[in-house]
Design an enzyme around this catalytic site. Structure first.
Site, PDB file in Angstrom:
ATOM      1  N   GLY A 252      98.508   5.660  -7.664  1.00 45.98           N
ATOM      2  CA  GLY A 252      98.021   4.652  -6.722  1.00 45.98           C
ATOM      3  C   GLY A 252      98.995   3.505  -6.562  1.00 45.98           C
ATOM      4  O   GLY A 252      99.149   2.947  -5.468  1.00 45.98           O
ATOM      5  N   ASP A 253      99.672   3.137  -7.647  1.00 43.03           N
ATOM      6  CA  ASP A 253     100.660   2.056  -7.586  1.00 43.03           C
ATOM      7  C   ASP A 253     101.831   2.445  -6.679  1.00 43.03           C
ATOM      8  O   ASP A 253     102.376   1.601  -5.963  1.00 43.03           O
ATOM      9  CB  ASP A 253     101.185   1.733  -8.989  1.00 43.03           C
ATOM     10  CG  ASP A 253     100.068   1.375  -9.953  1.00 43.03           C
ATOM     11  OD1 ASP A 253      99.064   0.795  -9.505  1.00 43.03           O
ATOM     12  OD2 ASP A 253     100.203   1.681 -11.153  1.00 43.03           O
TER      13      ASP A 253
END
Length: 309
Positions: A252-253
């Site tokens: 997600g980062d």
């Protein structure tokens, strides 16, 4: 400039344990350590995508020094505030046989509101109109619950576009200040709306509801099922790319990093979808929280498929 804020960083120790068994002796087959925490992960990926960022946050002790040293070796610009205490070490256990990822996270340092304000003032002194500030991850012990709300408000007032990537009450408090972009996953968005959201259409409707708070863009990650990109004028659903999984930690980062790079370079929504989907998939292929090389991302971009809803 893009600024990433990691208030509760970590040294990520990633190990592989085939057939992990509770209440038994387990043998590690491979191990690596990476400087981590969501904002730091974002900065690492931004660098691989060919852009620059300044990583800021709070560090402490020998572990904090190790993280700073690792970032320096990567050539990443940083401006951390050192405090008393020891930055946490987080253990990521990958079981390649059972195909599971287990996180065991330490609590980290304790901070006061005064320390948080000191760091925030350092950041605000640097921000120029049009800069991007990414607030992501958990808060250290001692932080007020409304920390992200205050940071979003102050960074917006300084002219920055604020991206917020947090969960639970931290996201709920922060989004009330109207950040420019938020990136919940489908479960987090369901929690924010107090109901189960399953289809892309249901998620898009919920995202549009949140945008009434002044949010310009909502990106909803859906794991292997892909992601949903919602603006005031468009909704695009991108399918997930099927790639060999090294580690899902930091996936997600990496998407947030690509979103920031796309925003900085004025990319269209379709270009943004292609870059962020490919970047997320490329980083899933990596071990630990290391960032994928841009060549891998570049190879995946043409494989991204999406449709307007």
């Amino acid at each position: 400039m893009i600024y990433t804020v990691t208030l509760n960083p970590a040294l990520d120790k990633t190990v592989e344990i085939p057939s992990l068994t509770l209440d038994s002796v387990n043998r590690i087959t491979t191990m690596r350590t990476d400087p981590g925490g969501k904002g730091i992960n974002v900065s690492k990926v931004i660098d691989k995508l060919g852009e620059k960022s300044v990583a800021t946050g709070i560090l402490g002790g020998d572990t904090g020094n190790n993280i700073l040293s690792a970032l320096d070796k990567m050539g990443l610009e940083s401006d951390f505030l050192f405090v008393e205490g020891e930055t946490r070490t987080n253990l990521k256990i990958i079981d390649p046989v059972c195909k599971t990822n287990t996180d065991i996270n330490e609590p980290g340092v304790t901070v006061s509101e005064e320390i948080l304000n000191q760091l925030k003032d350092k950041l605000l002194a640097k921000i120029q109109p049009g800069d991007i500030v990414i607030l992501s991850g958990s808060l250290p012990k001692g932080s007020p619950e409304n920390t992200y709300n205050v940071w979003v408000t102050d960074c917006k007032n300084a002219g920055a576009k604020v991206f917020l990537d947090a969960d639970g009450k931290l996201m709920a408090n922060g989004l009330e200040a109207g950040p420019y972009l938020i990136k919940p996953n489908n479960h987090e968005l369901s929690g924010l709306m107090n109901k189960t959201l399953e289809t892309p259409e249901e998620l898009a409707e919920a995202a549009r509801e949140l945008m009434k708070k002044g949010i310009e863009k909502v990106v909803v990650s859906m794991g292997s099922k892909g992601a949903l990109y919602v603006t005031k004028d468009e909704v695009i659903y991108a399918e997930g790319l099927k790639v060999p999984v090294g580690s899902t930690v930091g996936a997600g980062d990496s998407v947030v990093a690509a979103l920031a790079v796309a925003e900085k370079n004025g990319m269209s929504l379709e270009e943004t979808v292609r870059l962020s989907t490919a970047t997320g998939a490329a980083n899933v292929m990596c071990s630990g929280t290391q960032a994928a090389e841009y060549e891998v991302v570049k190879e995946l971009i043409p494989k991204v498929t999406f449709k307007a809803l």
